[in-house]
Design a protein around this motif. Structure first.
Motif, PDB file in Angstrom:
ATOM      1  N   ALA A 273      57.363  42.257 -13.685  1.00 19.58           N
ATOM      2  CA  ALA A 273      58.552  43.258 -13.244  1.00 19.58           C
ATOM      3  C   ALA A 273      59.576  42.850 -12.428  1.00 19.58           C
ATOM      4  O   ALA A 273      60.537  43.421 -12.128  1.00 19.58           O
ATOM      5  CB  ALA A 273      57.644  44.560 -12.399  1.00 19.58           C
ATOM      6  N   LEU A 274      59.607  41.601 -12.041  1.00 18.85           N
ATOM      7  CA  LEU A 274      60.594  41.027 -11.286  1.00 18.85           C
ATOM      8  C   LEU A 274      61.820  40.595 -11.996  1.00 18.85           C
ATOM      9  O   LEU A 274      61.600  40.160 -13.396  1.00 18.85           O
ATOM     10  CB  LEU A 274      59.966  39.482 -10.730  1.00 18.85           C
ATOM     11  N   SER A 275      62.812  40.838 -11.546  1.00 20.11           N
ATOM     12  CA  SER A 275      64.166  40.329 -12.242  1.00 20.11           C
ATOM     13  C   SER A 275      64.317  38.853 -12.068  1.00 20.11           C
ATOM     14  O   SER A 275      63.886  38.287 -11.041  1.00 20.11           O
ATOM     15  CB  SER A 275      65.300  41.471 -11.457  1.00 20.11           C
ATOM     16  N   VAL A 276      65.293  38.489 -12.838  1.00 21.03           N
ATOM     17  CA  VAL A 276      65.922  37.000 -12.767  1.00 21.03           C
ATOM     18  C   VAL A 276      66.574  37.142 -11.484  1.00 21.03           C
ATOM     19  O   VAL A 276      67.788  38.001 -11.427  1.00 21.03           O
ATOM     20  CB  VAL A 276      66.701  36.768 -14.055  1.00 21.03           C
ATOM     21  N   PRO A 277      66.614  36.343 -10.559  1.00 14.79           N
ATOM     22  CA  PRO A 277      67.347  36.471  -9.151  1.00 14.79           C
ATOM     23  C   PRO A 277      68.419  35.870  -9.369  1.00 14.79           C
ATOM     24  O   PRO A 277      68.877  35.101 -10.021  1.00 14.79           O
ATOM     25  CB  PRO A 277      66.179  35.524  -8.303  1.00 14.79           C
ATOM     26  N   THR A 278      69.366  36.360  -8.597  1.00 18.41           N
ATOM     27  CA  THR A 278      70.773  35.843  -8.302  1.00 18.41           C
ATOM     28  C   THR A 278      70.889  35.110  -6.847  1.00 18.41           C
ATOM     29  O   THR A 278      69.728  35.229  -6.178  1.00 18.41           O
ATOM     30  CB  THR A 278      71.857  36.819  -8.294  1.00 18.41           C
ATOM     31  N   VAL A 279      71.720  34.274  -6.788  1.00 20.32           N
ATOM     32  CA  VAL A 279      71.924  33.639  -5.455  1.00 20.32           C
ATOM     33  C   VAL A 279      73.340  34.134  -4.859  1.00 20.32           C
ATOM     34  O   VAL A 279      74.494  33.888  -5.410  1.00 20.32           O
ATOM     35  CB  VAL A 279      72.041  31.966  -5.657  1.00 20.32           C
ATOM     36  N   PRO A 280      73.287  34.454  -3.618  1.00 19.40           N
ATOM     37  CA  PRO A 280      72.022  34.879  -2.765  1.00 19.40           C
ATOM     38  C   PRO A 280      71.163  36.016  -3.225  1.00 19.40           C
ATOM     39  O   PRO A 280      71.612  36.863  -4.039  1.00 19.40           O
ATOM     40  CB  PRO A 280      72.832  35.147  -1.557  1.00 19.40           C
ATOM     41  N   SER A 281      70.034  35.846  -3.258  1.00 15.53           N
ATOM     42  CA  SER A 281      68.974  36.950  -3.779  1.00 15.53           C
ATOM     43  C   SER A 281      68.763  37.990  -2.830  1.00 15.53           C
ATOM     44  O   SER A 281      69.225  38.116  -1.462  1.00 15.53           O
ATOM     45  CB  SER A 281      67.774  36.419  -4.058  1.00 15.53           C
TER      46      SER A 281
ATOM     47  N   ALA B  69      59.914  45.355  -6.725  1.00  6.67           N
ATOM     48  CA  ALA B  69      59.244  45.831  -8.211  1.00  6.67           C
ATOM     49  C   ALA B  69      58.072  45.194  -8.762  1.00  6.67           C
ATOM     50  O   ALA B  69      57.532  45.877  -9.444  1.00  6.67           O
ATOM     51  CB  ALA B  69      60.337  45.482  -9.286  1.00  6.67           C
ATOM     52  N   TYR B  70      57.508  44.094  -8.243  1.00  6.47           N
ATOM     53  CA  TYR B  70      56.318  43.663  -8.711  1.00  6.47           C
ATOM     54  C   TYR B  70      55.080  44.310  -7.930  1.00  6.47           C
ATOM     55  O   TYR B  70      54.012  44.394  -8.605  1.00  6.47           O
ATOM     56  CB  TYR B  70      56.122  42.119  -8.207  1.00  6.47           C
ATOM     57  N   PHE B  71      55.558  45.267  -6.882  1.00  6.90           N
ATOM     58  CA  PHE B  71      54.188  45.720  -6.160  1.00  6.90           C
ATOM     59  C   PHE B  71      53.801  46.926  -6.830  1.00  6.90           C
ATOM     60  O   PHE B  71      54.535  48.065  -6.778  1.00  6.90           O
ATOM     61  CB  PHE B  71      54.717  45.826  -4.525  1.00  6.90           C
TER      62      PHE B  71
ATOM     63  N   ALA C 248      45.703  46.454  -9.877  1.00  7.59           N
ATOM     64  CA  ALA C 248      46.436  45.093  -9.372  1.00  7.59           C
ATOM     65  C   ALA C 248      47.586  45.102  -8.522  1.00  7.59           C
ATOM     66  O   ALA C 248      48.589  45.696  -9.306  1.00  7.59           O
ATOM     67  CB  ALA C 248      46.534  44.146 -10.656  1.00  7.59           C
ATOM     68  N   PRO C 249      47.830  44.524  -7.600  1.00  6.75           N
ATOM     69  CA  PRO C 249      48.829  44.901  -6.589  1.00  6.75           C
ATOM     70  C   PRO C 249      50.210  44.159  -7.277  1.00  6.75           C
ATOM     71  O   PRO C 249      51.227  44.558  -6.936  1.00  6.75           O
ATOM     72  CB  PRO C 249      48.695  44.542  -5.358  1.00  6.75           C
TER      73      PRO C 249
END
Length: 301
Positions: free
Chosen positions: A148-156, A161-163, A142-143
């Protein structure tokens, strides 16, 4: 002086002739029933090599045509999945636009973002015949793994990592000298930005409302839309090439079949006439042989 006349030699000749005639008639009966000049390659004589060569090309072309149809089906499935992603992003943009105008804390933005993130992942993990279509060459994996995604910051910043796939696209041979590459990888920027926009909303701080995150998510969703529309456009072009190749394959198969038929098929009307002639001749032969066997030596004394 009394002379003896023997009919043995003549009757033997007539019997052999009748048997040969009967064998030819049997061949014509088989040809009439099968529609073929002969049921064996050996019976084709000098044309056997040509027929074998044509049938070999037909088999190869049929295999290419089958593979091309699979590629067309996959491309269409990917095109449809991208259309669903585009619809989800359009809806996400509307939500983000409304949030920029009225950042009401009563709206469950986190829930909306999480839902869009999950829906996008489902479309990106599309399978057909046990293959993940957006995984590149890693079709058994599964692609997209959103955990696996991190909690994003702003600006992101870009988060790939998801791929779990790779960027190698599928290809299919459509003729002896042409191979067509097709497909889209979920590692593309349009996919990444779509997931990041949804992830920003899923992790949005709502007390107080993080308007900068909403603005960035909106901009990312807009850029993701542009990227996915471009991917969809490329798929459309690829699908058209595949469909054109399939048309050429179909035309080639029709041409080859016509040539093989011309070399192996019988003229039914002609065979019917020949059978009638053989039947009449054979009946006359049997009648003559029957008459001969009734003759007595005294008939010639």
């Amino acid at each position: 002086m009394i002379q003896r006349v023997s009919s043995a030699g003549l009757s033997d000749i007539m019997l052999r002739s009748a048997m040969a005639l009967q064998a030819r008639m049997a061949e014509k009966q088989v040809a009439s029933a099968s529609g073929l000049v002969t049921t064996t390659y050996g019976g084709l004589g000098a044309t056997a090599g040509t027929v074998l060569s044509l049938e070999s090309v037909m088999t190869r072309t049929q295999a290419w045509s089958g593979n091309t149809q699979v590629a067309v089906d996959r491309s269409q499935a990917m095109y449809s999945a991208l259309g669903s992603m585009i619809d989800q992003l359009s809806s996400l943009r509307s939500t983000l636009s409304a949030a920029r105008s009225d950042a009401s804390a009563s709206v469950d933005y986190n829930g909306i973002g999480a839902g869009v993130l999950d829906d996008l992942a489902q479309q990106m993990n599309l399978q057909m015949d046990g293959r993940y279509l957006f995984s590149g060459s890693r079709t058994d994996t599964a692609p997209v793994d959103t955990t696996a995604l991190s909690v994003p910051t702003v600006p992101s910043t870009a988060d790939t990592a998801y791929f779990q796939g790779d960027s190698t696209l599928a290809s299919v041979r459509v003729s002896a000298d042409q191979t067509i590459q097709y497909g889209v990888s979920a590692g593309g920027t349009g996919f990444e930005k779509a997931l990041r926009a949804a992830n920003l909303l899923a992790n949005l701080t709502t007390s107080p409302m993080d308007t900068d995150a909403i603005t960035e998510a909106y901009d990312l969703a807009t850029e993701a839309l542009e990227g996915l529309l471009a991917d969809q456009g490329r798929l459309s072009v690829q699908s058209k090439r595949l469909e054109n190749a399939q048309t050429a394959q179909s035309d080639m198969l029709s041409l080859l079949q016509d040539r093989v038929t011309g070399l192996t098929a019988v003229d039914t009307a002609e065979v019917t006439v020949e059978l009638s002639q053989y039947e009449s001749t054979l009946q006359a032969s049997y009648s003559a042989i029957g008459t001969m066997f009734k003759l007595s030596l005294t008939d010639y004394l």
